[in-house]
Design an enzyme around this catalytic site. Structure first.
Site, PDB file in Angstrom:
ATOM      1  N   LEU A 102     -10.285   9.444  41.325  1.00  0.00           N
ATOM      2  CA  LEU A 102     -11.158   8.693  40.435  1.00  0.00           C
ATOM      3  C   LEU A 102     -12.215   8.036  41.308  1.00  0.00           C
ATOM      4  CD1 LEU A 102      -8.658   6.882  37.991  1.00  0.00           C
ATOM      5  CD2 LEU A 102     -10.009   8.936  37.554  1.00  0.00           C
ATOM      6  N   ASP A 103     -13.440   7.948  40.811  1.00  0.00           N
ATOM      7  CA  ASP A 103     -14.489   7.280  41.566  1.00  0.00           C
ATOM      8  C   ASP A 103     -14.082   5.846  41.867  1.00  0.00           C
ATOM      9  OD1 ASP A 103     -15.909   9.599  41.200  1.00  0.00           O
ATOM     10  OD2 ASP A 103     -17.131   8.807  39.560  1.00  0.00           O
ATOM     11  N   ARG A 104     -14.700   5.269  42.877  1.00  0.00           N
ATOM     12  CA  ARG A 104     -14.338   3.906  43.292  1.00  0.00           C
ATOM     13  C   ARG A 104     -14.493   2.903  42.154  1.00  0.00           C
ATOM     14  NH1 ARG A 104     -17.077  -0.050  46.998  1.00  0.00           N
ATOM     15  NH2 ARG A 104     -18.783   1.449  47.142  1.00  0.00           N
TER      16      ARG A 104
END
Length: 240
Positions: A102-104
């Site tokens: 998942l993106d940051r």
């Protein structure tokens, strides 16, 4: 299996720590203290007790984590906090890793495990494992966006996404997106194809396992037996 290997794989102690405990009589096999941890046991039949705690052996561990923003989906990073830092010390000794990324700044459902072959299968495009996300965009999506998602959105670089599900709220600025693939920043790029931008993104299910509503961001729990069965089966296929 060697006793010291058993203890380290359960995750309660390293082999070095176990050896020190054994010298003090802290390791029992079937109720008898053992000091030679190179001896082998049948992990499925014999009982190992470490410092008064009876140990249960599971080769693989499966954990659900509600990822908060600001954490990297990795096991180590030189600059930023990683999701495995949110696990207990015991679990970190089992060397769990996130299944996918998942993106940051994306929050929500993550599965962590030490089962490498399963993780590979779950992430393989040919298995079509579903991921569902709640999103909020800066502007309403146009009429017909649902049909474009179903036929496959074309990204700015020319990549044609696979069929995806889009269910919009009445304001058409938020809703649920269902994917069976996981390209880099895919949802953000899909929304960008409408000259729009994602301002909030949360994964709410993986392999048909919903994020536990009782898990606060940063909290984790073991998967239930039913959830493990779903994960091992790759979830329900092709339901968009």
């Amino acid at each position: 299996m060697r006793i010291d290997k058993f203890i380290s794989e359960v995750g309660v102690a390293s082999r070095k720590e176990a050896a020190k405990a054994a010298k003090r009589g802290g390791v029992l096999v079937d109720g008898i203290a053992v000091r030679d941890l190179s001896a082998h046991i049948d992990e499925n039949r014999q009982t190992v007790t470490y410092l008064g705690r009876e140990l249960t052996y599971n080769k693989y561990v499966y954990v659900m984590l509600n990822k908060p923003a600001g954490y990297v989906s990795a096991t180590e990073d030189s600059r930023l906090p990683v999701v495995t830092e949110l696990l207990s010390d015991e679990l970190r000794k089992r060397e769990l890793f996130p299944v996918g990324r998942l993106d940051r700044d994306t929050v929500g459902m993550m599965i962590l495990t030490n089962n490498g072959p399963l993780a590979h299968d779950l992430l393989s495009p040919k298995h079509h494992v579903e991921k569902k996300y709640f999103f909020r965009a800066s502007e309403p999506l146009p009429i017909g966006a649902e049909e474009l998602f179903k036929s496959g959105v074309t990204l700015a670089d020319g990549y044609e996404c696979k069929e995806a599900g889009l269910s919009l709220d009445p304001d058409r600025k938020s809703g649920i997106i269902t994917l069976t693939e996981g390209k880099y920043h895919q949802i953000k790029r899909m929304i960008a194809s409408f000259d729009n931008a994602v301002i909030y993104l949360k994964r709410i299910s993986f392999a048909d396992i919903p994020l536990d509503a009782d898990l606060a961001e940063g909290e984790w729990r073991y998967l239930s037996p039913e959830e493990e069965k779903l994960l091992l089966g790759g979830g329900k296929k092709n339901i968009l």
